[in-house]
Design an enzyme around this catalytic site. Structure first.
Site, PDB file in Angstrom:
ATOM      1  N   ASP A 110      34.972  47.213  31.435  1.00 60.24           N
ATOM      2  CA  ASP A 110      35.815  46.978  32.578  1.00 60.24           C
ATOM      3  C   ASP A 110      35.016  46.837  33.738  1.00 60.24           C
ATOM      4  O   ASP A 110      35.330  47.179  35.042  1.00 60.24           O
ATOM      5  CB  ASP A 110      37.112  47.658  32.862  1.00 60.24           C
ATOM      6  CG  ASP A 110      38.288  47.114  31.793  1.00 60.24           C
ATOM      7  OD1 ASP A 110      37.813  46.002  31.630  1.00 60.24           O
ATOM      8  OD2 ASP A 110      38.790  47.895  31.341  1.00 60.24           O
ATOM      9  N   ASP A 170      41.043  40.152  27.936  1.00 56.39           N
ATOM     10  CA  ASP A 170      40.974  40.585  29.347  1.00 56.39           C
ATOM     11  C   ASP A 170      39.564  40.471  30.077  1.00 56.39           C
ATOM     12  O   ASP A 170      39.124  40.534  30.863  1.00 56.39           O
ATOM     13  CB  ASP A 170      41.497  42.236  29.535  1.00 56.39           C
ATOM     14  CG  ASP A 170      42.558  42.592  28.751  1.00 56.39           C
ATOM     15  OD1 ASP A 170      42.869  42.038  27.693  1.00 56.39           O
ATOM     16  OD2 ASP A 170      43.132  43.411  28.905  1.00 56.39           O
TER      17      ASP A 170
END
Ligand code: GLY
Length: 392
Positions: A110, A170
């Site tokens: 991330d 994502d």
């Protein structure tokens, strides 16, 4: 992939005026201003999600969420010129630098969520060199998770671990950090690996009807695709609403760097699936298997999808499609402003109510979450500042 036709296109008929948007932005920034004074000061970060409407104040040493608060402050600074927002966002840069330098809580993919709205934004808006350096370090760290055989960036767990050898949808929002890092360093590997990851994602994560799996496993030894499995959705074969929204915005963002004509029908299939499953008030339930009833919503998915539509219509040539998609974005946005935005009489320090982080895990259900707040602010900025330069 076959794109469904938009059903009842006449339902997307909101009139989103400048006055409504300005009022919503002012309300959001009033909350943010108060949040600095009463909750987060200049150096703390909101937790992933609120509890009973309130975020906790946390350090920047874990998770994937801290970049969103910095990003909100930069957006607020861009919209209002409020120096307090700039001061807080600039104060964050040291902690982002330290986090990647010391590798604190970064054993995951991330890096884009963490470093794009914080450090890339800081560099683009103010030329801050430390922010640029931190974001480049984060990008270089991110490509250490790229697997040559399977051609993707591993989302979670130790690199190469068989029980976590998967990509997740994502990550479409993490790879723009790599495209940006290539643009400022000239290091082609960053761009190539990002684009390879993108291609592996779109060939596996979307189903024939335009819906998406949340995660997709590969064989660690052969690199061959195995199967799609959910993590935050209802079931392996359902469509997690936020995952679909990451797909919508992620497709648009890769288009900014690598436009191809074929990406337009893919985008249409993915967006139309999403739009056709919106309930009456045009904000999705947390999984698209639900289309009415009193199941929890995920307002953050609507905010992300709006940003994706507003970005992608820059690249679509067919004017009728552009107008329809703009209407879909406007109608979702009006609903967020009228039905989901936190108001003065709500007990909350967030911006957008009724988001869901992880329904089955029982985390942040029907609460604010900080990415919902960020993308709501980004959507407002996109509407109000026509020449807004993306952080992504
Ligand atoms: N990227 C994690 C989530 O959307 O919940």
């Amino acid at each position: 992939m076959i794109a469904e036709k938009i059903k009842n296109p006449e339902r997307f008929n909101a009139v989103l005026t400048e006055e409504i948007l300005k009022g919503a932005a002012e309300q959001a920034m009033r909350i943010m201003d108060k949040d600095i004074d009463e909750f987060f000061g200049y150096d703390k970060f909101p937790s992933h999600n609120s509890t009973d409407g309130y975020y906790d104040a946390e350090e920047n040493d874990d998770g994937w969420n801290t970049g969103f608060w910095s990003g909100m402050l930069w957006l607020g600074y861009e919209l209002s010129g409020n120096e307090k927002f700039r001061k807080a966002a600039e104060t964050h840069i040291d902690s982002f630098y330290e986090r990647i330098d010391k590798k604190l809580g970064v054993n995951h993919h991330d890096m884009g969520f963490l470093y794009t709205p914080s450090c890339v934004a800081a560099y683009k808006l103010t030329g801050n060199e430390k922010a640029k350096e931190a974001a480049i370090m984060a990008a270089k760290h991110l490509i250490t998770r790229f697997n040559d055989k399977a051609q993707f960036i591993q989302a979670w767990g130790d690199v190469g671990a068989a029980d976590n050898f998967r990509l997740i949808i994502d990550c479409m929002l993490n790879i723009p950090l790599l495209y940006w890092a290539y643009s400022v360093t000239g290091d082609k590997e960053l761009d190539e690996k990002a684009y390879k990851h993108y291609k592996t994602t779109i060939s596996n994560i979307f189903r024939e009807d335009g819906s998406s799996y949340h995660t997709y496993f590969f064989d660690k030894d052969t690199g061959k695709p195995i199967k799609g499995v959910t993590h935050q959705g209802w079931a392996d074969d359902s469509c997690w609403a936020r995952g679909q929204a990451w797909g919508i915005y992620g497709l648009a963002l890769t288009n900014k760097y690598h436009f191809t004509e074929e990406s337009v029908p893919t985008f249409e299939a993915v967006l139309n699936f999403f739009a056709n499953r919106l309930p009456k008030d045009n904000v999705p339930y947390w999984d698209m298997i639900f289309t009415d009833g009193d199941m929890a919503r995920d307002s953050s998915a609507a905010a992300i999808a709006i940003c994706g539509i507003l970005e992608m219509i820059k690249y679509i040539k067919d004017e009728e499609t552009v107008q329809l998609y703009k209407k879909i974005a406007d109608t979702m946005m009006l609903s967020l402003i009228e039905n989901y935005a936190v108001r003065d009489d709500d007990k909350s320090n967030g911006l957008l109510k009724r988001a869901t982080y992880h329904y089955k895990g029982g985390i942040g259900v029907d609460e604010c979450n900080i990415w919902g707040d960020y993308f709501y602010m980004e959507a407002l900025t996109r509407y109000l500042k026509k020449d807004w330069e993306l952080y992504w």
